[in-house]
Motif scaffolding. Structure first.
Motif, PDB file in Angstrom:
ATOM      1  N   THR A 482       0.838  -1.199   0.000  1.00 17.86           N
ATOM      2  CA  THR A 482       0.000   0.000   0.000  1.00 17.86           C
ATOM      3  C   THR A 482       0.875   1.251   0.000  1.00 17.86           C
ATOM      4  O   THR A 482       1.897   1.297   0.698  1.00 17.86           O
ATOM      5  CB  THR A 482      -0.903   0.033   1.249  1.00 17.86           C
ATOM      6  OG1 THR A 482      -1.715  -1.147   1.260  1.00 17.86           O
ATOM      7  CG2 THR A 482      -1.799   1.260   1.268  1.00 17.86           C
ATOM      8  N   ILE A 483       0.471   2.248  -0.758  1.00 21.72           N
ATOM      9  CA  ILE A 483       1.124   3.566  -0.723  1.00 21.72           C
ATOM     10  C   ILE A 483       0.032   4.619  -0.540  1.00 21.72           C
ATOM     11  O   ILE A 483      -0.935   4.664  -1.305  1.00 21.72           O
ATOM     12  CB  ILE A 483       1.919   3.858  -2.014  1.00 21.72           C
ATOM     13  CG1 ILE A 483       3.006   2.804  -2.231  1.00 21.72           C
ATOM     14  CG2 ILE A 483       2.528   5.266  -1.951  1.00 21.72           C
ATOM     15  CD1 ILE A 483       3.769   2.964  -3.534  1.00 21.72           C
ATOM     16  N   ILE A 484       0.179   5.437   0.488  1.00 18.99           N
ATOM     17  CA  ILE A 484      -0.797   6.501   0.742  1.00 18.99           C
ATOM     18  C   ILE A 484      -0.389   7.746  -0.045  1.00 18.99           C
ATOM     19  O   ILE A 484       0.721   8.249   0.119  1.00 18.99           O
ATOM     20  CB  ILE A 484      -0.862   6.838   2.241  1.00 18.99           C
ATOM     21  CG1 ILE A 484      -1.229   5.592   3.064  1.00 18.99           C
ATOM     22  CG2 ILE A 484      -1.862   7.961   2.507  1.00 18.99           C
ATOM     23  CD1 ILE A 484      -1.122   5.805   4.561  1.00 18.99           C
ATOM     24  N   GLN A 485      -1.287   8.220  -0.902  1.00 16.21           N
ATOM     25  CA  GLN A 485      -1.018   9.453  -1.661  1.00 16.21           C
ATOM     26  C   GLN A 485      -1.781  10.619  -1.036  1.00 16.21           C
ATOM     27  O   GLN A 485      -2.974  10.513  -0.737  1.00 16.21           O
ATOM     28  CB  GLN A 485      -1.447   9.290  -3.124  1.00 16.21           C
ATOM     29  CG  GLN A 485      -0.792  10.264  -4.102  1.00 16.21           C
ATOM     30  CD  GLN A 485      -1.241  11.711  -3.953  1.00 16.21           C
ATOM     31  OE1 GLN A 485      -2.394  11.971  -3.642  1.00 16.21           O
ATOM     32  NE2 GLN A 485      -0.333  12.648  -4.178  1.00 16.21           N
ATOM     33  N   GLY A 486      -1.072  11.723  -0.823  1.00 14.68           N
ATOM     34  CA  GLY A 486      -1.737  12.923  -0.316  1.00 14.68           C
ATOM     35  C   GLY A 486      -1.329  13.300   1.087  1.00 14.68           C
ATOM     36  O   GLY A 486      -1.683  14.367   1.586  1.00 14.68           O
ATOM     37  N   ILE A 487      -0.576  12.418   1.758  1.00 12.80           N
ATOM     38  CA  ILE A 487      -0.067  12.723   3.097  1.00 12.80           C
ATOM     39  C   ILE A 487       1.429  12.457   3.093  1.00 12.80           C
ATOM     40  O   ILE A 487       1.881  11.407   2.660  1.00 12.80           O
ATOM     41  CB  ILE A 487      -0.728  11.850   4.182  1.00 12.80           C
ATOM     42  CG1 ILE A 487      -2.240  12.042   4.207  1.00 12.80           C
ATOM     43  CG2 ILE A 487      -0.149  12.178   5.557  1.00 12.80           C
ATOM     44  CD1 ILE A 487      -2.955  11.150   5.191  1.00 12.80           C
ATOM     45  N   GLY A 488       2.172  13.422   3.603  1.00 21.04           N
ATOM     46  CA  GLY A 488       3.620  13.254   3.672  1.00 21.04           C
ATOM     47  C   GLY A 488       4.115  13.535   5.077  1.00 21.04           C
ATOM     48  O   GLY A 488       3.387  14.002   5.947  1.00 21.04           O
ATOM     49  N   GLY A 489       5.390  13.230   5.299  1.00 19.43           N
ATOM     50  CA  GLY A 489       6.016  13.548   6.576  1.00 19.43           C
ATOM     51  C   GLY A 489       5.581  12.670   7.730  1.00 19.43           C
ATOM     52  O   GLY A 489       5.659  13.082   8.885  1.00 19.43           O
ATOM     53  N   LEU A 490       5.126  11.440   7.442  1.00 17.66           N
ATOM     54  CA  LEU A 490       4.619  10.594   8.533  1.00 17.66           C
ATOM     55  C   LEU A 490       5.705  10.215   9.532  1.00 17.66           C
ATOM     56  O   LEU A 490       5.436  10.055  10.722  1.00 17.66           O
ATOM     57  CB  LEU A 490       3.982   9.326   7.955  1.00 17.66           C
ATOM     58  CG  LEU A 490       2.706   9.514   7.126  1.00 17.66           C
ATOM     59  CD1 LEU A 490       2.109   8.172   6.788  1.00 17.66           C
ATOM     60  CD2 LEU A 490       1.695  10.367   7.859  1.00 17.66           C
ATOM     61  N   ASN A 491       6.946  10.093   9.045  1.00 19.56           N
ATOM     62  CA  ASN A 491       8.022   9.697   9.954  1.00 19.56           C
ATOM     63  C   ASN A 491       8.308  10.743  11.018  1.00 19.56           C
ATOM     64  O   ASN A 491       8.808  10.439  12.097  1.00 19.56           O
ATOM     65  CB  ASN A 491       9.308   9.403   9.171  1.00 19.56           C
ATOM     66  CG  ASN A 491       9.197   8.123   8.357  1.00 19.56           C
ATOM     67  OD1 ASN A 491       8.411   7.245   8.697  1.00 19.56           O
ATOM     68  ND2 ASN A 491       9.958   8.014   7.290  1.00 19.56           N
ATOM     69  N   SER A 492       8.029  12.011  10.703  1.00 12.85           N
ATOM     70  CA  SER A 492       8.314  13.088  11.668  1.00 12.85           C
ATOM     71  C   SER A 492       7.041  13.749  12.180  1.00 12.85           C
ATOM     72  O   SER A 492       7.089  14.780  12.834  1.00 12.85           O
ATOM     73  CB  SER A 492       9.208  14.145  11.004  1.00 12.85           C
ATOM     74  OG  SER A 492       8.550  14.709   9.887  1.00 12.85           O
ATOM     75  N   MET A 493       5.892  13.152  11.899  1.00 11.41           N
ATOM     76  CA  MET A 493       4.620  13.780  12.245  1.00 11.41           C
ATOM     77  C   MET A 493       4.358  13.740  13.742  1.00 11.41           C
ATOM     78  O   MET A 493       3.845  14.687  14.336  1.00 11.41           O
ATOM     79  CB  MET A 493       3.502  13.057  11.501  1.00 11.41           C
ATOM     80  CG  MET A 493       2.146  13.719  11.649  1.00 11.41           C
ATOM     81  SD  MET A 493       0.951  12.842  10.631  1.00 11.41           S
ATOM     82  CE  MET A 493      -0.570  13.617  11.168  1.00 11.41           C
ATOM     83  N   GLN A 494       4.727  12.644  14.390  1.00 17.82           N
ATOM     84  CA  GLN A 494       4.457  12.484  15.812  1.00 17.82           C
ATOM     85  C   GLN A 494       5.601  13.086  16.612  1.00 17.82           C
ATOM     86  O   GLN A 494       6.773  12.861  16.318  1.00 17.82           O
ATOM     87  CB  GLN A 494       4.302  10.995  16.139  1.00 17.82           C
ATOM     88  CG  GLN A 494       3.781  10.729  17.519  1.00 17.82           C
ATOM     89  CD  GLN A 494       3.379   9.277  17.740  1.00 17.82           C
ATOM     90  OE1 GLN A 494       2.528   8.991  18.548  1.00 17.82           O
ATOM     91  NE2 GLN A 494       3.981   8.355  17.027  1.00 17.82           N
ATOM     92  N   GLY A 495       5.266  13.864  17.643  1.00 18.06           N
ATOM     93  CA  GLY A 495       6.303  14.535  18.421  1.00 18.06           C
ATOM     94  C   GLY A 495       6.111  14.343  19.916  1.00 18.06           C
ATOM     95  O   GLY A 495       5.141  13.747  20.375  1.00 18.06           O
ATOM     96  N   LEU A 496       7.061  14.874  20.679  1.00 16.62           N
ATOM     97  CA  LEU A 496       6.955  14.841  22.138  1.00 16.62           C
ATOM     98  C   LEU A 496       5.866  15.806  22.583  1.00 16.62           C
ATOM     99  O   LEU A 496       5.854  16.964  22.167  1.00 16.62           O
ATOM    100  CB  LEU A 496       8.289  15.256  22.778  1.00 16.62           C
ATOM    101  CG  LEU A 496       9.481  14.320  22.564  1.00 16.62           C
ATOM    102  CD1 LEU A 496      10.745  14.954  23.121  1.00 16.62           C
ATOM    103  CD2 LEU A 496       9.239  12.968  23.232  1.00 16.62           C
ATOM    104  N   THR A 497       4.967  15.337  23.399  1.00 11.92           N
ATOM    105  CA  THR A 497       3.885  16.206  23.866  1.00 11.92           C
ATOM    106  C   THR A 497       4.222  16.856  25.203  1.00 11.92           C
ATOM    107  O   THR A 497       3.473  17.711  25.680  1.00 11.92           O
ATOM    108  CB  THR A 497       2.581  15.401  24.021  1.00 11.92           C
ATOM    109  OG1 THR A 497       2.808  14.305  24.907  1.00 11.92           O
ATOM    110  CG2 THR A 497       2.119  14.880  22.671  1.00 11.92           C
ATOM    111  N   LEU A 498       5.358  16.457  25.807  1.00 13.80           N
ATOM    112  CA  LEU A 498       5.799  17.037  27.074  1.00 13.80           C
ATOM    113  C   LEU A 498       7.304  17.280  27.012  1.00 13.80           C
ATOM    114  O   LEU A 498       8.009  16.663  26.213  1.00 13.80           O
ATOM    115  CB  LEU A 498       5.485  16.091  28.236  1.00 13.80           C
ATOM    116  CG  LEU A 498       4.001  15.840  28.519  1.00 13.80           C
ATOM    117  CD1 LEU A 498       3.831  14.576  29.352  1.00 13.80           C
ATOM    118  CD2 LEU A 498       3.377  17.024  29.236  1.00 13.80           C
TER     119      LEU A 498
END
Length: 846
Positions: A482-498
């Motif tokens: 599967t390849i998702i088209q239309g969304i990028g940057g998933l590897n860096s999308m999640q960040g530290l919330t604290l």
């Protein structure tokens, strides 16, 4: 089917849970199999008399029945809900039918096992499980433990707002701007601000509350509508004065409150009716009957303050990022309570009109499955599921992209294949809509690159078919990707919330505080690595000695935590490095450099480097720590907070902000009185008390300058006198420089800057005074222990007396600091722990 990606996403919710997967390039919600096909399953577990567990709708019906029985017949509960709110705590749920206590993660494991059973065409051994963005480290660890208990071999965690944004972003045509995810769930609230550029999403900032959700709405109805009705119409003092009975009553009434809340989302009024005797009798033996008509106006009055907390958190988040509601391109709703017209109206009025194009109940599960389709399954699971009789191939590609073409690599894994591989093998990639195909391309063990065409704004599924040179189909795996088209940057999308940091002792003042670790600030993309350099030991660490150790308390703090009292932040773990961990003697004042790494799934690893020894200690942070809150301790903390407010009043502060803080403390005390025996309730009170204490500290700073001015004058006068008695030309020069700085501070007209400069100067004055008088302080210590020797408990009295006598002998011969410091250190080491100075000499100087 052999999968190369995880593909399964689970929303493990407080009130409802759901499971989704990627199948043929599409997100599929796997519906419940509880006699009715639904997208979500109640997060409820019940145990029968034979000890068998039931999950979902049948369990919820049993829970309601059990709750009424527990009230009228004082029978124990064997059904449980909302245990997600106590994940990572020491809360235990007693199940009388199996005579056993279960933890929150054990109950959560029952939910996860039940969701797995909905999948009937394969064994599910890996999943992405979502957690609230505001979840602390120990709560995330507890979620992983629940997954392990449920039989998952590979688990990744994903923040719920990020999952929701992924599902929303794929279907949405807006590919630029700022999005705000308003995630009001059954037990937690998260607000996440995302910045989107050309379809590439990045979490810009987050804020949340782990103890704000649908449960709070339900109890607001109980406490402000149902209980007042009972107090007015019946005598129930014996219930209200008994914490256990009161909690049982509140829990039993919660069902009726939840029903009222849900029905009034679409109707003007609702009648709460409970037959006489169904919930027992009052103190006078009268059967209790409940008959209350609740209107939408009544509900709005009760629920608005709870929803307002979530709206305020969102507004605070926007203000922190210099944004207004009008700056947003989308406001995305997540969670069942967001169906309420009350909160939708509040959001439209105070921020902006919400986008209601996605289903708030399933968007998190769908987003988790999308993310799961981008995460490689573990090698262990791959090996377990391989059918080596088929030709094994490796498929390489970007999991998501904003481009319309994507290169895919295919190669044969001969070492993983036990069957015969023809001399020539051809591969054809076909898109699941059959509108595009690569044609047959020869592949081998080296690999071949094929360019694929993608459908815009879709999850593109592809099938790989192998052929021999005669056109015969060859059995192979994996067959799909599967390849998702239309969304990028998933590897860096999640960040530290604290913010991640450590507790240090400030060298200049001796103050214990939270020090942020550089590189692990809030919103840093995961994975992240942080460093803390310039730390120093307070005492020597002897090799092989467990009793000699360094303690590095690890904390998580919210926005603006740096420099605050460590207790105001969330304690994660005490890193302990003892002499048994070191190869040689580590002198006092030795450097320590910390490196803390947090991976994409928020697992923590630590390295402590000691330059003096050229040695690195590897520290493994345990994943089984739990929190606990002592009732008496929390009661005392509330009492102290009230005392601080009275002190501010005595100092003449009568600001609106002080009145607001006082109201907050009174409300927290009321909540505490309602939940003294409820772990979840106490955690909620503690979380909000910390925030209020920070506000008290901030308000205290407004009266700070007069106190600071007085202290600066006193301390400088003390320093001048010490310099006159003990100083020399060099120290006199330093004192004169400090006098000039003092005059500059007094002339400064900017109060905020004046306070900051004054505090720094006070630290300098104290530091110079200590250096100038240290030898006399050491003399005083030796003489004190000599004169009061019998009042202390010694590990070895003979050695202690000898050390003190040696110190007295040195004192008689014009001692220096270097002469006396080792003696004083030895005296302290010989004291029993109970008599040691209370100052923590095991943490690091910062």
């Amino acid at each position: 089917m052999a999968r190369t990606k995880i593909d399964y996403g689970i929303d493990l919710g407080t009130t409802n849970s759901a499971i989704s997967r990627i199948e043929g390039g599409e997100v599929e919600i796997i519906k419940s199999k509880d006699g009715n096909e639904k997208d979500t399953t109640p997060s409820c577990v019940s145990f029968n008399t034979k000890g068998h567990s039931t999950v979902g709708d049948p369990a919820y019906r049993k829970y309601r029945e059990d709750s009424n029985k527990s009230l009228s017949k004082n029978s124990p509960l064997n059904s449980f809900v909302e245990f997600k709110r106590t994940m990572g705590t020491d809360k235990k749920y007693f199940v009388s039918n199996i005579d056993k206590e279960l933890s929150s993660e054990e109950l959560s494991a029952e939910i996860l096992k039940h969701l797995k059973q909905y999948v009937q065409d394969e064994i599910v051994s890996a999943a992405v499980i979502t957690v609230p963005a505001a979840f602390k480290n120990n709560q995330i660890d507890a979620t992983r433990r629940a997954a392990k208990l449920a039989g998952f071999e590979h688990v990744e965690v994903l923040q719920e707002p990020v999952a929701a944004a992924m599902a929303y972003g794929l279907d949405n045509k807006k590919k630029d701007g700022f999005w705000l995810v308003f995630d009001f769930g059954g037990g937690t609230f998260d607000a996440a601000l995302l910045k989107v550029e050309d379809g590439i999403m990045k979490v810009a900032d987050t804020e949340g509350d782990n103890y704000l959700g649908g449960k709070n709405l339900d109890f607001a109805i109980v406490d402000e509508i149902i209980l007042p009705y009972l107090e007015e119409n019946y005598t129930i003092d014996s219930i209200l004065e008994d914490d256990n009975k009161k909690q049982i009553l509140r829990n039993a009434m919660k069902f009726y409150a939840e029903e009222t809340k849900n029905i009034l989302s679409s109707k003007e009024n609702y009648n709460i009716y409970i037959d006489p005797g169904d919930i027992g009798e009052d103190d006078n033996g009268e059967e209790i009957e409940i008959d209350i008509t609740v209107t939408q106006a009544d509900l709005e009055k009760v629920l608005s303050p709870v929803f307002q907390k979530a709206v305020d958190i969102s507004k605070k988040l926007l203000e922190r990022n210099n944004l207004k509601g009008s700056s947003l391109d989308s406001l995305i709703l997540v969670g069942g309570p967001t169906f309420s017209p009350i909160v939708r109206k509040m959001l439209e009025k105070q921020i902006r009109k919400p986008d209601t194009s996605v289903d708030p109940m399933t968007v998190v599960s769908k987003g988790a499955a999308l993310y799961a389709s981008t995460v490689n399954i573990s090698e262990e699971i791959k090996e377990q599921t391989r059918d080596k009789s088929k030709i094994q191939i490796e498929i390489g590609h970007e999991a998501s992209t904003v481009e319309l073409e994507e290169y895919v690599t295919l190669k044969i894994l001969a070492d993983k294949t036990e069957g015969t591989i023809p001399e020539k093998v051809f591969a054809e990639i076909t898109r699941s809509d059959k509108a595009w195909s690569s044609g047959k391309v020869e592949i081998n063990e080296i690999g071949e690159v094929i360019e694929t065409q993608l459908v815009e704004g879709k999850t593109n599924g592809f099938e790989v078919t192998l052929f021999d040179d005669k056109g015969n189909i060859l059995e192979s795996e994996p067959k799909e990707f599967t390849i998702i088209q239309g969304i990028g940057g998933l590897n860096s999308m999640q960040g530290l919330t604290l913010n991640w940091g450590i507790e240090i002792k400030k060298r200049e003042t001796g103050k214990i505080e939270f020090r942020q670790v550089s590189g692990l600030e809030q919103n840093k993309s995961l994975p992240a690595t942080g460093t803390a350099n310039g730390l120093k030991t307070q005492k020597q660490i002897r090799p092989g000695m467990d009793s000699d150790f360094i303690k590095i308390p690890l904390y998580q703090g919210e926005h603006g935590a740096d420099g605050t009292r460590a207790i105001y932040n969330e304690h994660v773990y005490d890193i302990i490095i003892s002499g048994a961990d070191l190869p040689a003697l580590l002198p006092d004042n030795s450097d320590v450099d910390l490196t803390i790494s947090i991976d994409r799934s928020q697992k923590v690893s630590i390295q402590a480097y000691f330059p003096y020894l050229d040695h690195t200690s590897e520290i493994e942070v345990p994943t089984d720590t739990v929190q606990s809150v002592e009732t008496s301790w929390l009661s005392n903390e509330i009492r102290k907070a009230k005392g601080s407010i009275e002190e501010l009043k005595e100092e003449g502060i009568q600001e609106d902000k002080l009145q607001k803080i006082e109201s907050e403390i009174n409300e927290l005390e009321r909540k505490f009185d309602n939940s003294k025996n409820d772990v979840d309730g106490k955690q909620e009170v503690l979380t909000n008390l910390r925030k209020t204490l920070k506000n008290i500290d901030e308000l205290s700073e407004t009266t700070e300058w007069p106190k600071l001015e007085e202290e600066l004058k006193e301390e400088f006068y003390r320093l001048e006198k010490a310099n006159k008695d003990l100083g020399n030309d060099r120290s006199t020069q330093v004192v004169n420089q400090l006098r000039n700085q003092l005059e500059e501070v007094f002339r400064n007209n900017n109060e905020t800057e004046k306070i900051k400069l004054g505090k720094n100067l006070l630290e300098e004055i104290n530091s110079v005074f200590v250096q100038l008088t240290l030898v006399y302080q050491l003399v005083g210590v030796v003489r004190n222990y000599s004169q009061n020797f019998g009042n202390y408990q010694w590990k070895n009295a003979q050695r202690a007396r000898g050390a003190i006598n040696e110190g007295l002998q040195i004192i008689g011969d014009q001692p220096t600091v270097d002469d006396l410091q080792p003696i004083v250190r030895e005296i302290f080491d010989l004291l029993e722990e109970v008599d040691k100075p209370s100052d923590d000499i095991n943490i690091l100087w910062g």
